[in-house]
Design a protein around this motif. Structure first.
Motif, PDB file in Angstrom:
ATOM      1  N   SER A 179      -9.544   5.209   0.104  1.00 53.02           N
ATOM      2  CA  SER A 179      -9.833   6.469   0.332  1.00 53.02           C
ATOM      3  C   SER A 179      -8.655   7.424   0.412  1.00 53.02           C
ATOM      4  N   THR A 180      -7.474   6.820   0.821  1.00 55.62           N
ATOM      5  CA  THR A 180      -6.304   7.556   0.923  1.00 55.62           C
ATOM      6  C   THR A 180      -5.717   7.804  -0.519  1.00 55.62           C
ATOM      7  N   ALA A 181      -6.065   6.800  -1.477  1.00 55.41           N
ATOM      8  CA  ALA A 181      -5.586   7.057  -2.846  1.00 55.41           C
ATOM      9  C   ALA A 181      -6.188   8.283  -3.612  1.00 55.41           C
TER      10      ALA A 181
ATOM     11  N   TYR B 167      -0.573  -2.032  -9.839  1.00 54.39           N
ATOM     12  CA  TYR B 167      -0.162  -3.181  -9.239  1.00 54.39           C
ATOM     13  C   TYR B 167       0.088  -3.430  -7.839  1.00 54.39           C
ATOM     14  N   ALA B 168       0.659  -2.332  -7.378  1.00 53.26           N
ATOM     15  CA  ALA B 168       0.971  -2.515  -6.045  1.00 53.26           C
ATOM     16  C   ALA B 168      -0.394  -2.445  -5.139  1.00 53.26           C
ATOM     17  N   GLY B 169      -1.328  -1.549  -5.272  1.00 59.43           N
ATOM     18  CA  GLY B 169      -2.338  -1.587  -4.657  1.00 59.43           C
ATOM     19  C   GLY B 169      -3.432  -2.981  -5.059  1.00 59.43           C
TER      20      GLY B 169
ATOM     21  N   ALA C  51       0.735  -1.182   0.029  1.00 60.35           N
ATOM     22  CA  ALA C  51       0.065  -0.025   0.017  1.00 60.35           C
ATOM     23  C   ALA C  51       0.721   1.455  -0.127  1.00 60.35           C
ATOM     24  N   LEU C  52       1.818   1.273   0.571  1.00 59.56           N
ATOM     25  CA  LEU C  52       2.780   2.459   0.761  1.00 59.56           C
ATOM     26  C   LEU C  52       3.532   2.655  -0.532  1.00 59.56           C
TER      27      LEU C  52
ATOM     28  N   ALA D 252       2.076   5.913   7.941  1.00 58.11           N
ATOM     29  CA  ALA D 252       1.440   5.846   8.982  1.00 58.11           C
ATOM     30  C   ALA D 252       0.068   5.375   8.620  1.00 58.11           C
ATOM     31  N   VAL D 253      -0.691   6.009   7.516  1.00 52.81           N
ATOM     32  CA  VAL D 253      -2.022   5.587   7.163  1.00 52.81           C
ATOM     33  C   VAL D 253      -1.829   3.950   6.737  1.00 52.81           C
ATOM     34  N   CYS D 254      -0.807   3.668   6.293  1.00 53.00           N
ATOM     35  CA  CYS D 254      -0.897   1.992   5.706  1.00 53.00           C
ATOM     36  C   CYS D 254      -0.741   1.171   6.976  1.00 53.00           C
TER      37      CYS D 254
END
Length: 340
Positions: free
Chosen positions: A271-273, A326-328, A205-206, A252-254
């Motif tokens: 949401s963060t994206a 892809y990472a997401g 996610a990061l 921190a969010v991840c």
């Protein structure tokens, strides 16, 4: 094969949208305004020149259509309809903005293809202007067809994975081993496997958020900046500065997201994206965001961005955006590990 067919359909759709955007830009650059797009006999010559310019831009941007098609066709996670619409709008904008973008040499279409495209798409004489807008309809239908093909492919892949798991359980039963314990897909796995899932989710996610931030900033710079020379494009340093400032906040969010349930973690990542995209697109300074800005290793981010040279925009568009996707998708996969 379904993914390959979907990739071919996506390539065709993106190529049509590139031509549409490039033709509109060529017409507006002639100085006649939107009136040149009307199907009048006096507009045949300027529209023919615009169609030639659009065909050349379409040939130059072959790599863009191919990268977009591969990104969606090979994506490990399902792409939503909004992602397809956003990709279509981005591709059309790239075609529109082609005269002001840096050179893109890989995968240039051969001259004979350019001639065929000029006849096929630009042979409507005074109707070329309306054709640029009308092609949005078949492009949209092609995108919908590709989305359906990809969904069918994923359903088939899921069924095959289920059959493989069942065969594995049957082998365990023949060996006298007990079946694997049931895992609730609404919860993380327990013990070390669950801890590994949370860790990999946070790391993936990061990576998705940081690469997305860099890509969005570079696209904004391309859209809003003045670039009279190749050197004026810079080397991706604005996006690198954003990465350095907000990597701690993203981390921190991840970490916090990994503490929630799998479904909650995925929602928090989505949401963060969205917040990251707004932050990248918003012209600086973004005062509220400064409260969570803590620069970390700016030299490292700057050095990595500089490796792309003046092609940082293309690296952001063709590499960073698919990598973020892809990472997401990998992060979402780890959050569903219990159900696999």
């Amino acid at each position: 094969m379904r993914r390959l067919a979907a990739g071919a359909v996506l390539f065709a759709a993106f190529w049509l949208l590139i031509w549409s955007g490039a033709l509109v830009r060529a017409v507006l650059d002639m100085g006649g305004g939107w009136a040149l797009l009307s199907p009048e006999e006096g507009n045949v010559v300027p529209l023919a020149r615009a169609a030639d310019a659009a065909a050349r831009a379409q040939a130059d941007l072959c790599a863009v259509a191919l990268a977009g098609a591969v990104a969606f066709a090979a994506a490990p996670a399902r792409a939503s309809a909004r992602m397809f619409v956003a990709a279509a709008a981005l591709v059309a904008w790239v075609g529109y903005a082609r005269p002001g973008l840096p050179p893109l040499t890989p995968l240039h279409a051969p001259d004979w293809v350019v001639e065929r495209l000029r006849d096929l798409l630009g042979g409507w004489q005074s109707w070329n202007g309306l054709a640029a807008f009308a092609l949005v309809v078949p492009a949209g239908l092609l995108l919908a067809l590709a989305a359906r093909q990809l969904q069918t492919a994923r359903v088939a892949e899921t069924e095959q994975a289920g059959l493989r798991r069942e065969r594995a359980e049957q082998r365990r039963a023949r060996m006298g081993l007990p079946r694997r314990p049931y895992q609730n897909p609404e919860r993380w796995r327990t013990g070390r496997p669950g801890l590994l899932d949370r860790l990999l989710f946070a790391v993936a996610a990061l990576l998705a958020l940081v690469t997305l931030l860099w890509a969005v900033v570079e696209i904004r710079v391309a859209h809003t900046g003045e670039h009279p020379t190749l050197a004026s494009w810079g080397t991706g340093q604005q996006g690198a500065a954003y990465q350095s400032q907000y990597v701690l906040a993203c981390a921190a969010v991840c970490v916090v997201a990994a503490l929630f349930s799998p479904q909650g973690a995925r929602r928090m990542l989505r949401s963060t994206a969205v917040v990251v995209m707004v932050l990248g697109f918003w012209p600086p300074p973004v005062q509220p965001a400064r409260s969570v800005s803590f620069p970390v290793t700016p030299e490292l981010f700057a050095e990595f961005a500089a490796t792309w040279g003046h092609g940082a925009f293309w690296a952001a568009l063709l590499l960073a955006l698919p990598l973020s996707l892809y990472a997401g998708g990998f992060a979402a996969h780890r959050s569903r590990r219990a159900a696999r």
